[in-house]
Design a protein around this motif. Structure first.
Motif, PDB file in Angstrom:
ATOM      1  N   ARG A  85      22.180  38.998  -0.413  1.00  0.00           N
ATOM      2  CA  ARG A  85      20.858  39.038  -1.062  1.00  0.00           C
ATOM      3  C   ARG A  85      19.780  38.426  -0.162  1.00  0.00           C
ATOM      4  O   ARG A  85      18.708  38.992   0.016  1.00  0.00           O
ATOM      5  N   ASN A  86      20.063  37.271   0.415  1.00  0.00           N
ATOM      6  CA  ASN A  86      19.053  36.586   1.218  1.00  0.00           C
ATOM      7  C   ASN A  86      19.012  37.074   2.658  1.00  0.00           C
ATOM      8  O   ASN A  86      17.999  36.917   3.334  1.00  0.00           O
ATOM      9  N   GLY A  87      20.087  37.645   3.137  1.00  0.00           N
ATOM     10  CA  GLY A  87      20.124  38.130   4.512  1.00  0.00           C
ATOM     11  C   GLY A  87      19.465  39.480   4.703  1.00  0.00           C
ATOM     12  O   GLY A  87      19.146  39.874   5.824  1.00  0.00           O
ATOM     13  N   ARG A  88      19.247  40.219   3.619  1.00  0.00           N
ATOM     14  CA  ARG A  88      18.656  41.547   3.724  1.00  0.00           C
ATOM     15  C   ARG A  88      17.254  41.488   4.337  1.00  0.00           C
ATOM     16  O   ARG A  88      16.907  42.298   5.195  1.00  0.00           O
ATOM     17  N   VAL A  89      16.460  40.539   3.919  1.00  0.00           N
ATOM     18  CA  VAL A  89      15.100  40.390   4.452  1.00  0.00           C
ATOM     19  C   VAL A  89      15.162  40.075   5.945  1.00  0.00           C
ATOM     20  O   VAL A  89      14.412  40.632   6.746  1.00  0.00           O
TER      21      VAL A  89
END
Length: 135
Positions: free
Chosen positions: A28-32
């Motif tokens: 979730r947080n690594g996508r950005v």
């Protein structure tokens, strides 16, 4: 029921739960971060993100399965807690190392992309200036 089996079940439930939680958080947080690394290509960022999550699951769940066996039988409740603390501590360390490894590799890729972008001038040169004598 044998206390060794109880320790195995508790170990598997906690280890698999931690692995799923860490993988979802990283995804979730690594996508950005991946979208930035890949110059805004959202489709490619999603694909790479999914591949990283699958690899993360395979490595960590494989380690959890391999680390399941114990040398001796557990005789009492104290033994259950000692075995679980050791096993879960190692699993947490492996999860942390995997996370840091992913962040390190992605940061290297991101830095290389930033360096490539900085090598190009912001505007094309419009002419040539002769050097000033005596300066």
């Amino acid at each position: 029921m044998d206390l060794t089996v109880v320790a195995y079940v508790v170990y598997l439930v906690i280890s698999i739960g931690l692995t799923v939680w860490v993988a979802r958080t990283l995804s979730r947080n690594g996508r950005v971060f991946l979208a930035d690394v890949l110059h805004g290509n959202e489709k490619l960022a999603d694909a790479v993100n999914h591949l990283l999550v699958v690899g993360f699951y395979l490595v960590n769940l494989g380690f959890v399965a391999l680390y399941l066996s114990d040398d001796g039988t557990i005789q009492n409740a104290r033994g259950v807690f000692e075995a679980l603390s050791t096993k879960l501590g190692v699993v947490l360390l492996v999860l942390g190392v995997m996370h840091l490894g992913n962040v390190y590799v992605l940061n290297k890729i991101r830095r290389r992309g930033v360096m490539e972008r900085e090598q190009l001038p912001p505007v094309p040169p419009q002419g040539w200036a002769a050097p000033v004598a005596g300066a």
